[in-house]
Write a protein that holds these residues in place. Structure first.
Motif, PDB file in Angstrom:
ATOM      1  N   TYR A 242       0.834  -1.199   0.000  1.00  0.00           N
ATOM      2  CA  TYR A 242       0.000   0.000   0.000  1.00  0.00           C
ATOM      3  C   TYR A 242       0.871   1.252   0.000  1.00  0.00           C
ATOM      4  O   TYR A 242       1.924   1.298   0.635  1.00  0.00           O
ATOM      5  CB  TYR A 242      -0.899   0.026   1.230  1.00  0.00           C
TER       6      TYR A 242
ATOM      7  N   LEU B  57      -5.199   6.528   1.368  1.00  0.00           N
ATOM      8  CA  LEU B  57      -4.659   5.408   0.600  1.00  0.00           C
ATOM      9  C   LEU B  57      -4.698   5.781  -0.873  1.00  0.00           C
ATOM     10  O   LEU B  57      -5.765   6.031  -1.439  1.00  0.00           O
ATOM     11  CB  LEU B  57      -5.489   4.152   0.853  1.00  0.00           C
TER      12      LEU B  57
ATOM     13  N   THR C 263      -2.658   0.597  -4.307  1.00  0.00           N
ATOM     14  CA  THR C 263      -2.575  -0.764  -3.792  1.00  0.00           C
ATOM     15  C   THR C 263      -2.062  -1.670  -4.901  1.00  0.00           C
ATOM     16  O   THR C 263      -2.595  -1.659  -6.013  1.00  0.00           O
ATOM     17  CB  THR C 263      -3.956  -1.283  -3.335  1.00  0.00           C
TER      18      THR C 263
END
Length: 311
Positions: free
Chosen positions: A183, A191, A194
């Motif tokens: 990540y 975030l 990924t």
């Protein structure tokens, strides 16, 4: 780096005084047992920190001096070589991070409202410190705090995923993994990417929570340690090694030699690869440094968990 052999032959400077600054931030007696010597260190920055049994050691190339801290683990030397972050474990099982200023000999605990956070890692600028933290939902997350001990945040705190072994991709981005995915977070906690670890490095490796990933400064390669299929007599679990992935060609090259189990790797912002490993289980671990081409030097004959300052 060749002067390290001379450095390691010198005696450790005795830890003479328990600094009152350890208690000024609300720490307990147990948490204040890491000690810094009282010798004047003005103008002497340090190049390498590592674990030596129950203490951590910082060494200086230019001055051929060493200082050591007792009762501490997880050394993390700042990029300028003037500060040292470390983990203190108390008798109640709490883990907290402290920072020692090796210029003025002060020590303070990071202002984190938690009793289980450890393994600090500095940003390349030295302005922030990231670390692993166990949050109130019983999940492992990435904590970040400014070097002036303000602005503590937990990244992606609302999600239900565990993430381990944070490292800095840049001063604005961090990496962490959950055994299956890598990540990328921005410094505000969002975030932003990924990637499946298997899609990056293939399926021939095993990933543990302690394995770490580092991008090179140009972003073209990924350096990591991971379990492999090597057979090491007496070793429980997979042997580990250090590898470099070329992101454009997808080719993975091994850095550490076969027969050496490498459970710890650290990469500086100028792409020097520090790692510790042992040829046989339960024997002395040595510390090595390598460039991206795999030119390796032994720099410490007995030690683990190295971190290096910038050149």
């Amino acid at each position: 780096m060749t002067k390290f052999n001379i450095l390691l032959a010198t005696l450790f400077i005795s830890c003479l005084a328990l600094l009152s600054a350890c208690k000024s931030n609300g720490g307990s007696e147990e948490q204040s047992k890491a000690m810094l010597d009282t010798v004047s260190l003005s103008g002497k920055n340090f190049a390498l920190a590592y674990q030596d049994g129950s203490k951590i050691v910082a060494t200086s190339i230019d001055t051929m001096k060493q200082i050591s801290f007792g009762g501490a683990t997880d050394p993390a030397i700042s990029p300028d070589g003037n500060k040292l972050a470390y983990t203190v474990n108390d008798t109640a099982g709490h883990r907290t991070i402290w920072v020692a200023d090796m210029e003025n000999k002060s020590q303070l605990q990071l202002k984190v409202n938690n009793d289980n956070y450890y393994q600090a890692v500095w940003s390349a600028s030295g302005n922030e410190i990231a670390f692993s933290i166990f949050n109130d939902k019983k999940l492992w997350k990435v904590g970040v705090i400014k070097a002036d001990n303000s602005g503590f945040v937990i990244l992606d705190n609302a999600s239900k995923i565990n993430v381990y072994s944070p490292t800095w991709k840049s001063d604005k981005e961090l990496l962490a993994q959950d055994l299956l995915n890598l990540y990328t977070f921005d410094i505000s906690g969002k975030l932003i990417d990924t990637k499946s670890i298997a899609s990056l490095i293939g399926s021939d490796f095993s990933i543990a929570s302690s394995n770490r990933f580092f991008y090179t400064k140009d972003g073209a390669k990924l350096i990591f340690n991971a379990g492999n299929k090597d057979v090491v007599d007496g070793l429980i679990g997979p042997s580990e090694a250090v590898y470099v992935l070329d992101l454009s060609s997808k080719k993975v090259e091994r850095i550490s030699p076969k027969g050496l189990n490498v459970p710890y790797v650290f990469v500086t912002a100028d792409d020097r690869i520090f790692f510790s490993g042992a040829e046989k289980p339960f024997t002395n671990s040595k510390i090595y440094v390598s460039d991206l081409s795999g030119n390796i030097k032994t720099i410490v004959d007995k030690g683990t968990n190295p971190t290096g300052a910038l050149k």
